[in-house]
Design a protein around this motif. Structure first.
Motif: not given
Length: 289
Positions: A18-40
């Motif tokens: 659960x922690x890994x899924x939440x971490x991955x989802x937060x990183x993609x959503x949070x950093x996806x606005x500032x960089x391409x989503x593949x990088x996030x």
């Protein structure tokens, strides 16, 4: 994996997933606005991958009975990074900030569960050992129960014995008191009969007929055994003459070297069974010394 180990490893695995899924989802959503989503996505997978790698290495060392503080520190670092990402996202999120903040502790909880699982494994015992421990504990409980029962039985027996002795003593005391009361009344009756004027004349007249010219006083009977003891006298030892006393004093005085003092001589003189007055003994000492 045994059933006992499953009780601790399954919650740790579930919390980690659960922690890994939440971490991955937060990183993609949070950093996806500032960089391409593949990088996030790569960043999120890197955090989760580092966590999994250190966790796998920790489990391998634990299986070998070993431990590495460096690997443990790296694993806790990845857990803190994941928790920090969740906390930062919760603080910067415009909506549902409280909900994101409420789940930010899941990475730390997952690491704590793995720590508990490791402690469980290090302290786990085989079924044979657990059976032996249960047998020892049951034997100790049986011995304690038998000892308590024995103590209670001995206490009950002692209480019964003391009750019987007390009751018997009370009966004896009552009989003695009753006997003493009866004897006291009889003694009082005898004393009254002896001191009475008419009774005394009657007894005296009876005694005169048996023994003329004698009027003995009627004595009360003795209460208790009265065995007369014959008197005895000590035969006085013959007195020593002056010459014999002088010779004896001189012999005792020179029985040791140096010669004894008067006090020591007198003590030994009387201890040997001889007798003489202090005046005669001192006079003999002066004649000899």
């Amino acid at each position: 994996m045994s059933a006992r180990t499953t009780k601790t490893v399954l919650p740790a695995v579930a919390m980690t997933a659960v922690s890994m899924v939440l971490t991955l989802a937060v990183v993609v959503m949070w950093l996806g606005t500032a960089m391409p989503w593949p990088v996030a996505l790569v960043v999120g997978l890197g955090i989760d991958g580092g966590w999994l790698a250190t966790l796998a290495y920790e489990r391998r060392l634990a299986a070998q009975g070993d431990h590495s503080h460096a690997v443990t520190g790296v694993g806790w670092s990845f857990g803190l990074i994941a928790a920090g990402v969740l906390i930062a996202h919760a603080l910067t999120a415009e909506a549902s900030a409280g909900a994101w903040l409420a789940v930010a502790w899941l990475p730390i909880a997952a690491k704590a569960l793995w720590l508990v699982h490791g402690l469980w494994e290090r302290t786990a015992l085989t079924p044979n050992a657990l059976g032996a421990i249960r047998g020892i504990q049951q034997e100790a409980r049986d011995e304690a129960a038998v000892a308590r029962a024995r103590l209670r039985a001995e206490a009950t027996t002692e209480e019964t014995r003391l009750t019987a002795v007390t009751q018997a003593g009370a009966r004896v005391a009552r009989v003695q008191a009753k006997t003493a009361q009866t004897l006291s009344r009889a003694w009082s009756t005898l004393e009254t009969a002896r001191d009475g004027e008419d009774t005394g004349r009657a007894l005296t007249s009876v005694t005169n007929r048996v023994t003329p010219d004698v009027t003995p006083r009627w004595q009360l009977p003795v209460w208790g055994p009265n065995d007369p003891v014959s008197a005895f006298t000590l035969d006085a030892a013959p007195a020593l003459t002056d010459d014999a006393l002088d010779a004896l004093v001189d012999e005792i005085r020179h029985s040791e070297t140096p010669a004894l003092s008067y006090r020591e001589m007198a003590s030994r003189f009387r201890a040997s069974g001889h007798s003489a007055s202090e005046v005669r003994l001192r006079a003999a000492w002066k004649r000899v010394a």
